[in-house]
Write a protein that holds these residues in place. Structure first.
Motif, short mmCIF file in Angstrom:
data_model
loop_
_atom_site.label_atom_id
_atom_site.label_comp_id
_atom_site.label_asym_id
_atom_site.label_seq_id
_atom_site.Cartn_x
_atom_site.Cartn_y
_atom_site.Cartn_z
N GLY A 1 10.62 33.48 5.78
CA GLY A 1 11.96 32.93 5.89
C GLY A 1 13.02 33.93 5.51
N ARG A 2 14.20 33.43 5.17
CA ARG A 2 15.32 34.30 4.81
C ARG A 2 16.39 33.49 4.11
NH1 ARG A 2 14.63 33.65 9.97
NH2 ARG A 2 13.63 35.68 10.08
N VAL A 3 17.41 34.18 3.62
CA VAL A 3 18.56 33.54 2.99
C VAL A 3 19.71 33.51 3.99
CG1 VAL A 3 19.51 35.67 2.02
CG2 VAL A 3 20.00 33.48 0.89
N TYR A 4 20.54 32.50 3.91
CA TYR A 4 21.76 32.41 4.73
C TYR A 4 22.82 33.26 4.06
CZ TYR A 4 25.43 30.08 7.52
OH TYR A 4 26.46 29.79 8.37
N MET A 5 23.47 34.15 4.82
CA MET A 5 24.31 35.18 4.22
C MET A 5 25.75 34.76 3.94
SD MET A 5 23.18 38.72 6.03
CE MET A 5 23.82 38.23 7.63
N HIS B 1 23.31 37.63 -3.52
CA HIS B 1 22.35 37.94 -4.57
C HIS B 1 21.07 38.51 -3.96
CE1 HIS B 1 24.51 34.90 -7.41
NE2 HIS B 1 25.07 36.08 -7.42
N PHE B 2 21.26 39.45 -3.03
CA PHE B 2 20.13 40.12 -2.41
C PHE B 2 20.44 41.60 -2.30
CE2 PHE B 2 22.71 38.04 0.88
CZ PHE B 2 23.16 39.12 1.63
N ASN B 3 19.39 42.41 -2.30
CA ASN B 3 19.58 43.85 -2.15
C ASN B 3 19.40 44.24 -0.68
OD1 ASN B 3 16.75 44.06 -1.69
ND2 ASN B 3 16.38 44.24 -3.91
N ALA B 4 19.58 45.52 -0.39
CA ALA B 4 19.52 45.99 1.00
C ALA B 4 18.13 45.78 1.60
CB ALA B 4 19.91 47.46 1.07
N GLU B 5 17.11 45.98 0.79
CA GLU B 5 15.74 45.82 1.29
C GLU B 5 15.47 44.37 1.65
OE1 GLU B 5 11.54 44.75 1.03
OE2 GLU B 5 13.01 44.30 -0.55
N GLN B 6 15.93 43.44 0.83
CA GLN B 6 15.76 42.02 1.13
C GLN B 6 16.53 41.63 2.38
OE1 GLN B 6 17.11 40.68 -2.75
NE2 GLN B 6 15.06 39.92 -3.27
N LEU B 7 17.73 42.21 2.54
CA LEU B 7 18.55 41.91 3.71
C LEU B 7 17.84 42.34 5.00
CD1 LEU B 7 21.18 41.07 5.11
CD2 LEU B 7 22.12 43.31 4.54
N VAL B 8 17.31 43.55 5.00
CA VAL B 8 16.64 44.07 6.20
C VAL B 8 15.35 43.30 6.49
CG1 VAL B 8 15.49 46.09 7.19
CG2 VAL B 8 17.66 46.36 5.96
N ARG B 9 14.61 42.90 5.45
CA ARG B 9 13.40 42.11 5.67
C ARG B 9 13.73 40.77 6.31
NH1 ARG B 9 10.06 41.34 0.39
NH2 ARG B 9 8.81 40.07 1.83
N GLY B 10 14.81 40.15 5.86
CA GLY B 10 15.19 38.85 6.41
C GLY B 10 15.85 38.95 7.77
N TYR B 11 16.58 40.04 7.98
CA TYR B 11 17.32 40.24 9.23
C TYR B 11 16.97 41.62 9.78
CZ TYR B 11 20.00 36.16 7.72
OH TYR B 11 20.36 34.90 7.32
N PRO B 12 15.88 41.74 10.52
CA PRO B 12 15.42 43.05 11.00
C PRO B 12 16.42 43.79 11.87
CG PRO B 12 13.69 41.39 11.23
CD PRO B 12 14.95 40.66 10.87
#
Length: 526
Positions: A475-479, A484-495
């Protein structure tokens, strides 16, 4: 009974972002920030923690004013960058309910589109409405109701602007719809060169602008697909969270109707005879608004729902507003100090929510006519919204993770609900590009720094922990909310994030448009 509703209604009030000259104190939300002579306004967003100095804030009412504002901003950009070497950028705002600086850029020029709000045309035969971007959904509902039409996808409340909703690719509350991107037919955009261009689904920028947080230009107009304004009658089922995926598939999805669903998760604590917890993030109340329960298709008037909750928002049990606010803050303080010790208030909230279905037959437009936005902010507390999207097969595991993290970290949850979202890959930063998702919506309160210097760190830890859990389940977080997410989490959720930023740099190499989201992550993600 009135006392019960008085306690529970701390989740149902509304407020908006403000901008103020630097010598004026924002009494409710903290002291004014000291700004320099070349950035004399300070602004904040709905989070109340992103107070930032800006040079100018404008509210154009027509295209001529907007073009003049844009020209002025470009001239100022050249002047500042040549004379002082400092950056100068434009940000866009609508109804100003964002929570992570998406409408703000330090020392820059904010264009508010709230007064750019005309309804331009209605194509009844094709069910398409053309509007300016500052129109709010309520205005559209009022206009199309007499034509037997309704909005397909919009947020839970109708106070947001169309442009803002497009910029965040809003999630609706239908049981068989995708995000707002699925209903947008055409967008008119003022691009970084000052040109006015029309974009449709064949244009590479179309999917970048939807869910693009204003980084590619100013949305001027939009053509939106509508649906019929049908009638609904409610039904309520109380189930265990482990039953929800199967329940949704067999009872809701299989029904094949354009239903609206509110599925609430209990946040109170209750134990059985074996001393086992049986309620907290386990019990669910699924409230469905179903066209198949309505025996006839008579036209129902578009109206504000005249129920106890709505009445008490305006005048809770006859108390003066100050008294209501005092009781509200006592409940919030109790939850923020120790979530488990606030169980009496939590139980009252749960009882109110599970019995909150509207009993009368109502039209879709009336059902979606919610304008009293929940607002838990005060002198002492910020309101935090967190939304996580998880594959349907992973819902139970994610809720188990949420229960453990919330318990271990003492998360001050005050509200939890679940929506459905069908897949759609129109937006480059789609929240559900490849599979249908359940949307877990959380509302929390956070003490302000003067009460708890560690409050932001605690909330960030909770948010980051839950993002990791969502990512682990695909899954992912709605932006649209706190980052409260880092760049790595952002890219994993939104490739597509890297491609998104590359496209931004290609179409806006001088960074005419910007915001705190882009400035936070673009340097690290290249």
């Amino acid at each position: 009974m009135k006392f019960i509703y008085l306690i529970t209604l701390f989740i149902l009030v509304g407020c908006s972002q403000s901008s103020t000259k630097r010598d004026v104190s924002m009494a409710l939300f903290g002291p004014a920030k000291t700004c320099s002579e070349d950035a004399i306004f300070f602004v904040n967003d709905f989070s109340t923690v992103n107070e930032t100095c800006m040079y100018k804030i404008v509210e154009p009412e027509n295209i001529e004013q907007l073009q003049a504002n844009f020209k002025e901003a470009i001239e100022l950009k050249k002047q500042f960058e040549q004379e002082s070497g400092r950056t100068f950028k434009i940000s866009i705002s609508g109804s100003k309910h964002s929570m992570a600086g998406q409408t703000i850029t330090e020392g820059g020029y904010q264009i508010s589109m709230a007064k750019f709000n005309e309804i331009l045309d209605l194509d009844k035969s094709n069910k398409i409405i053309s509007v300016q971007s500052g129109v709010i959904w309520k205005d559209i509902q009022e206009y199309i109701d007499e034509h037997g039409l309704s909005v397909d996808v919009m947020q839970d409340y109708n106070i947001f602007t169309v442009g803002g909703s497009i910029s965040v690719n809003a999630i609706g509350w239908n049981t068989d719809s995708a995000s707002l991107a699925s209903t947008i037919q055409e967008i008119t955009l003022l691009n970084p060169s000052g040109e006015i261009v029309k974009l449709n689904k064949k244009d590479p920028l179309f999917g970048a602008v939807i869910g693009g947080y204003g980084l590619f230009g100013v949305i001027l107009e939009a053509k939106i697909k509508l649906i019929d304004n049908i009638n609904y009658k409610s039904s309520t089922d109380l189930i265990n969270y482990t039953e929800f995926p199967k329940y949704f598939k067999e009872k809701v999805a299989a029904n094949g109707n354009k239903e609206i669903m509110n599925a609430f998760l209990a946040l109170n604590y209750d134990k059985n005879e074996k001393d086992e917890e049986i309620s907290f993030l386990k019990k669910m109340a699924v409230i469905r608004y179903r066209p198949d329960l309505v025996p006839e298709a008579e036209k129902k008037p578009f109206k504000e729902l005249d129920n106890t909750l709505d009445k008490m928002i305006n005048d809770p049990t006859g108390f003066k507003f100050s008294a209501y606010r005092t009781i509200q803050q006592l409940a919030l303080t109790k939850i923020s100090n120790n979530p488990k010790k606030a169980n009496a208030a939590r139980s009252l909230v749960w009882n109110a929510l599970k019995n909150s279905a509207i009993k009368e037959v109502v039209s879709r437009n009336t059902m979606m006519n919610k304008s009293k936005f929940l607002d838990l902010r005060s002198d002492d507390h910020n309101m935090i919204i967190k939304i996580y999207l998880v594959p349907k097969t992973k819902f139970v595991a994610f809720i188990d993770d949420l229960r453990k993290v919330a318990t271990d970290q003492g998360a001050p949850l005050v509200y939890a609900s679940v929506l459905n979202l069908n897949k759609n890959d129109t937006s480059m930063m789609s929240v559900a590009p490849t599979e249908d998702m359940f949307v877990v919506n959380l509302v929390l309160i956070q003490k302000k720094a003067h009460l708890d210097a560690q409050a932001e760190e605690k909330m960030r830890n909770f948010g980051s922990s839950m993002i990791d859990k969502a990512l682990s389940h695909g899954g992912r977080v709605y932006m649209a909310h706190r980052h409260h997410f880092n760049a790595e989490q952002l890219v994993r959720g939104y490739p597509n994030t890297k491609k998104f930023f590359e496209l931004k740099r290609q179409y806006d190499p001088d960074e005419v448009f910007s915001n705190q989201f882009f400035e936070t992550y673009s340097q690290e993600i290249k």
